[in-house]
Motif scaffolding. Sequence first.
Motif, PDB file in Angstrom:
ATOM      1  N   GLY A  27      63.670  64.633-118.694  1.00  0.00           N
ATOM      2  CA  GLY A  27      64.545  63.583-117.764  1.00  0.00           C
ATOM      3  C   GLY A  27      63.862  62.304-118.002  1.00  0.00           C
ATOM      4  N   GLU A  28      63.879  61.210-117.119  1.00  0.00           N
ATOM      5  CA  GLU A  28      63.491  59.914-117.073  1.00  0.00           C
ATOM      6  C   GLU A  28      61.693  59.924-117.209  1.00  0.00           C
ATOM      7  OE1 GLU A  28      63.965  57.160-113.641  1.00  0.00           O
ATOM      8  OE2 GLU A  28      65.508  56.311-115.068  1.00  0.00           O
ATOM      9  N   VAL A  29      61.518  59.372-117.886  1.00  0.00           N
ATOM     10  CA  VAL A  29      60.085  59.120-118.253  1.00  0.00           C
ATOM     11  C   VAL A  29      59.359  57.692-117.832  1.00  0.00           C
ATOM     12  CG1 VAL A  29      58.162  59.332-120.039  1.00  0.00           C
ATOM     13  CG2 VAL A  29      60.265  60.513-120.441  1.00  0.00           C
ATOM     14  N   ARG A  30      58.149  57.826-117.228  1.00  0.00           N
ATOM     15  CA  ARG A  30      57.600  56.620-116.801  1.00  0.00           C
ATOM     16  C   ARG A  30      56.149  56.837-116.962  1.00  0.00           C
ATOM     17  NH1 ARG A  30      62.084  55.109-116.659  1.00  0.00           N
ATOM     18  NH2 ARG A  30      63.300  54.182-115.074  1.00  0.00           N
ATOM     19  N   VAL A  31      55.408  55.661-117.225  1.00  0.00           N
ATOM     20  CA  VAL A  31      53.962  55.641-117.555  1.00  0.00           C
ATOM     21  C   VAL A  31      53.276  54.820-116.509  1.00  0.00           C
ATOM     22  CG1 VAL A  31      52.439  54.936-118.921  1.00  0.00           C
ATOM     23  CG2 VAL A  31      54.229  55.990-119.905  1.00  0.00           C
ATOM     24  N   TYR A  32      52.401  55.409-115.725  1.00  0.00           N
ATOM     25  CA  TYR A  32      51.835  54.498-114.662  1.00  0.00           C
ATOM     26  C   TYR A  32      50.375  54.239-115.010  1.00  0.00           C
ATOM     27  CZ  TYR A  32      55.342  56.077-111.146  1.00  0.00           C
ATOM     28  OH  TYR A  32      56.550  56.254-110.799  1.00  0.00           O
ATOM     29  N   ALA A  33      50.110  52.752-114.853  1.00  0.00           N
ATOM     30  CA  ALA A  33      48.809  52.395-115.021  1.00  0.00           C
ATOM     31  C   ALA A  33      48.109  51.645-113.625  1.00  0.00           C
ATOM     32  CB  ALA A  33      48.861  51.263-116.046  1.00  0.00           C
ATOM     33  N   ASP A  45      58.553  51.686-118.219  1.00  0.00           N
ATOM     34  CA  ASP A  45      59.558  52.301-118.936  1.00  0.00           C
ATOM     35  C   ASP A  45      59.416  52.670-120.392  1.00  0.00           C
ATOM     36  OD1 ASP A  45      61.995  53.649-119.766  1.00  0.00           O
ATOM     37  OD2 ASP A  45      63.327  52.303-118.660  1.00  0.00           O
ATOM     38  N   PRO A  46      59.278  53.701-120.800  1.00  0.00           N
ATOM     39  CA  PRO A  46      58.958  53.752-122.358  1.00  0.00           C
ATOM     40  C   PRO A  46      60.133  53.643-123.326  1.00  0.00           C
ATOM     41  CG  PRO A  46      58.076  55.799-121.271  1.00  0.00           C
ATOM     42  CD  PRO A  46      58.806  54.934-120.342  1.00  0.00           C
ATOM     43  N   ALA A  47      61.484  53.687-122.669  1.00  0.00           N
ATOM     44  CA  ALA A  47      62.579  53.225-123.566  1.00  0.00           C
ATOM     45  C   ALA A  47      62.708  51.586-123.569  1.00  0.00           C
ATOM     46  CB  ALA A  47      63.765  53.777-122.584  1.00  0.00           C
ATOM     47  N   THR A  48      62.202  50.962-122.913  1.00  0.00           N
ATOM     48  CA  THR A  48      62.167  49.580-123.144  1.00  0.00           C
ATOM     49  C   THR A  48      60.524  48.894-123.234  1.00  0.00           C
ATOM     50  OG1 THR A  48      62.148  49.158-120.804  1.00  0.00           O
ATOM     51  CG2 THR A  48      64.099  49.421-121.721  1.00  0.00           C
ATOM     52  N   ASN A  49      59.774  49.806-123.037  1.00  0.00           N
ATOM     53  CA  ASN A  49      58.331  49.165-122.991  1.00  0.00           C
ATOM     54  C   ASN A  49      58.263  47.914-121.961  1.00  0.00           C
ATOM     55  OD1 ASN A  49      57.017  51.009-124.209  1.00  0.00           O
ATOM     56  ND2 ASN A  49      57.508  50.151-126.323  1.00  0.00           N
ATOM     57  N   LYS A  50      58.943  47.974-120.721  1.00  0.00           N
ATOM     58  CA  LYS A  50      58.849  46.983-119.922  1.00  0.00           C
ATOM     59  C   LYS A  50      58.510  47.434-118.362  1.00  0.00           C
ATOM     60  CE  LYS A  50      60.787  43.840-122.315  1.00  0.00           C
ATOM     61  NZ  LYS A  50      60.430  42.643-123.039  1.00  0.00           N
ATOM     62  N   VAL A  51      57.623  46.657-117.650  1.00  0.00           N
ATOM     63  CA  VAL A  51      57.367  47.298-116.320  1.00  0.00           C
ATOM     64  C   VAL A  51      58.424  47.291-115.420  1.00  0.00           C
ATOM     65  CG1 VAL A  51      55.746  46.457-114.105  1.00  0.00           C
ATOM     66  CG2 VAL A  51      55.138  46.042-116.494  1.00  0.00           C
ATOM     67  N   VAL A  52      58.882  48.298-114.904  1.00  0.00           N
ATOM     68  CA  VAL A  52      59.944  48.354-114.078  1.00  0.00           C
ATOM     69  C   VAL A  52      59.568  48.595-112.632  1.00  0.00           C
ATOM     70  CG1 VAL A  52      61.254  49.547-115.732  1.00  0.00           C
ATOM     71  CG2 VAL A  52      60.187  50.998-114.604  1.00  0.00           C
ATOM     72  N   GLN A  53      58.466  48.785-112.279  1.00  0.00           N
ATOM     73  CA  GLN A  53      58.069  48.705-110.813  1.00  0.00           C
ATOM     74  C   GLN A  53      56.717  48.474-110.527  1.00  0.00           C
ATOM     75  OE1 GLN A  53      57.987  52.805-109.152  1.00  0.00           O
ATOM     76  NE2 GLN A  53      58.322  52.176-107.258  1.00  0.00           N
ATOM     77  N   SER A 316      45.451  51.971-122.309  1.00  0.00           N
ATOM     78  CA  SER A 316      44.907  50.758-121.470  1.00  0.00           C
ATOM     79  C   SER A 316      44.027  49.892-122.229  1.00  0.00           C
ATOM     80  CB  SER A 316      44.472  51.360-120.389  1.00  0.00           C
ATOM     81  OG  SER A 316      43.397  52.123-120.558  1.00  0.00           O
ATOM     82  N   ASN A 317      44.012  48.804-122.116  1.00  0.00           N
ATOM     83  CA  ASN A 317      43.062  47.692-122.776  1.00  0.00           C
ATOM     84  C   ASN A 317      42.465  46.949-121.673  1.00  0.00           C
ATOM     85  OD1 ASN A 317      44.109  48.312-125.368  1.00  0.00           O
ATOM     86  ND2 ASN A 317      45.726  47.023-124.861  1.00  0.00           N
ATOM     87  N   ALA A 318      41.421  47.476-121.119  1.00  0.00           N
ATOM     88  CA  ALA A 318      40.767  46.564-120.013  1.00  0.00           C
ATOM     89  C   ALA A 318      40.398  45.199-119.890  1.00  0.00           C
ATOM     90  CB  ALA A 318      39.499  47.386-119.564  1.00  0.00           C
ATOM     91  N   ALA A 319      40.039  44.806-121.164  1.00  0.00           N
ATOM     92  CA  ALA A 319      39.568  43.301-121.274  1.00  0.00           C
ATOM     93  C   ALA A 319      40.915  42.582-121.346  1.00  0.00           C
ATOM     94  CB  ALA A 319      38.451  43.189-122.265  1.00  0.00           C
ATOM     95  N   ALA A 320      41.865  43.026-121.935  1.00  0.00           N
ATOM     96  CA  ALA A 320      43.032  42.480-122.266  1.00  0.00           C
ATOM     97  C   ALA A 320      43.928  42.431-120.975  1.00  0.00           C
ATOM     98  CB  ALA A 320      43.716  42.892-123.485  1.00  0.00           C
ATOM     99  N   ARG A 321      43.886  43.096-120.090  1.00  0.00           N
ATOM    100  CA  ARG A 321      44.799  43.341-119.048  1.00  0.00           C
ATOM    101  C   ARG A 321      46.267  43.695-119.464  1.00  0.00           C
ATOM    102  NH1 ARG A 321      44.235  38.024-115.628  1.00  0.00           N
ATOM    103  NH2 ARG A 321      44.369  36.907-117.864  1.00  0.00           N
ATOM    104  N   SER A 322      46.344  45.166-120.445  1.00  0.00           N
ATOM    105  CA  SER A 322      47.440  45.210-120.945  1.00  0.00           C
ATOM    106  C   SER A 322      47.441  46.494-121.309  1.00  0.00           C
ATOM    107  CB  SER A 322      47.824  44.405-122.271  1.00  0.00           C
ATOM    108  OG  SER A 322      46.802  44.740-123.355  1.00  0.00           O
ATOM    109  N   VAL A 323      48.655  47.094-121.735  1.00  0.00           N
ATOM    110  CA  VAL A 323      48.793  48.627-122.290  1.00  0.00           C
ATOM    111  C   VAL A 323      49.579  48.293-123.566  1.00  0.00           C
ATOM    112  CG1 VAL A 323      49.961  50.712-121.874  1.00  0.00           C
ATOM    113  CG2 VAL A 323      48.949  49.437-120.012  1.00  0.00           C
ATOM    114  N   SER A 324      48.905  48.872-124.415  1.00  0.00           N
ATOM    115  CA  SER A 324      49.635  48.917-125.791  1.00  0.00           C
ATOM    116  C   SER A 324      50.310  50.377-126.233  1.00  0.00           C
ATOM    117  CB  SER A 324      48.371  48.724-127.070  1.00  0.00           C
ATOM    118  OG  SER A 324      47.701  47.655-126.942  1.00  0.00           O
ATOM    119  N   ALA A 325      51.524  50.059-126.838  1.00  0.00           N
ATOM    120  CA  ALA A 325      52.172  51.194-126.989  1.00  0.00           C
ATOM    121  C   ALA A 325      52.218  51.452-128.731  1.00  0.00           C
ATOM    122  CB  ALA A 325      53.789  51.153-126.747  1.00  0.00           C
ATOM    123  N   ILE A 326      51.682  52.817-129.106  1.00  0.00           N
ATOM    124  CA  ILE A 326      51.547  52.984-130.579  1.00  0.00           C
ATOM    125  C   ILE A 326      52.671  53.974-131.000  1.00  0.00           C
ATOM    126  CG2 ILE A 326      49.990  53.863-132.253  1.00  0.00           C
ATOM    127  CD1 ILE A 326      49.024  51.284-130.819  1.00  0.00           C
TER     128      ILE A 326
END
Length: 352
Positions: A27-33, A45-53, A316-326
């Motif tokens: 079903g619906e997939v979410r990535v939590y950081a 949300d991996p479908a859009t690579n946007k923060v949804v919550q 997760s990119n700790a120094a960059a305050r970001s998450v990269s999608a590959i």
Amino acid sequence: MLKTSHCGGLGSLWIVLALAALPASAGEVRVYATNSAGDNIHVIDPATNKVVQVINGVEAAHGIGFSPDGQRVYVSNEADSTLDVIDRASGKMMTKIRLSGHPNNISATKDGGRVVVGIAEDPGALDVIDTRALKLARTIPVNGRLHNVYVTPDNKYVVTGSIRSKVLTVIDLRTDQIAWELKLDEGVRPMTMEVNADGSTRRIFAQLSNFNGFAVVDFAARREVARVKLPDEPGGFGVIERRTDAPSHGIGVAPDGKTLWVTSITANGVFAYSLPELKLLGFVALPELRLPGRQPISAVPNWVTFTPDSRLLYISNAAARSVSAIDTRTLKSVATIPVGEVPKRINTLVLP
């Protein structure tokens, strides 16, 4: 012991590894950081690579896991030494369970009945939480304060690692007793597992302090059988970031079991290896931080997780305050997603 190395040319947000092979169709997939230097958790949300919550109110969040029905989120809280239980839909706190000491990483059993928490205080322990009673059920003594804990894909064991004692410990979930230990020559950091055809654990891939690579542990033989050094190039990072003691701190087997992905702060990127051969497949560079008057700084790539179809890898990119999608097929970075302050672990939730 067989030692291998790879040479040739080819970044801390820390992420919770999704060790279990998730279903190919879900079903619906979410990535939590989790954001360890803040008080919130970002949901992607991996479908859009946007923060949804954004889940607020958890200071110094570390490990993260979920109930099988996707209704609860479990988070180890380093500020309060609790396991926080959160309602997934509303993001509201349900309860806080007092632990025996300061926590690090966590892992939930596949049946959802227990959450195990690594206690990062001497002499070292594994706390076992009863998720039905929402109470600390027992504390299992181990050899050294724990950094990381993982339930094996077949739900039979917990694999733990200690940086200080340099001991990898395997605990039997049926008896809550130590099944075996393995002493290594460096501190045990992130791990991931490869499975046999019957779902049992075949090999543990364990990253170590002061080593840009990983050790290979045969689960049945209970011994280290190889050590793989990551390529020397690219390189040049890690010193000004003060991460030479943990140059490689994020590792995961893709859900389809075909590839192993290993982050490197030294290289500011992630290396891909084939399984079971451990043949180097390629490298993906991650964003550099560029400040006026200073040399480029690594994003400090750490923990990894995947979408259930193995097509997207999140770092997760700790120094960059970001998450990269590959994109794992093209070995290309497809998105950089801003999150909070020094995210630690990252995990994938598949809603039923």
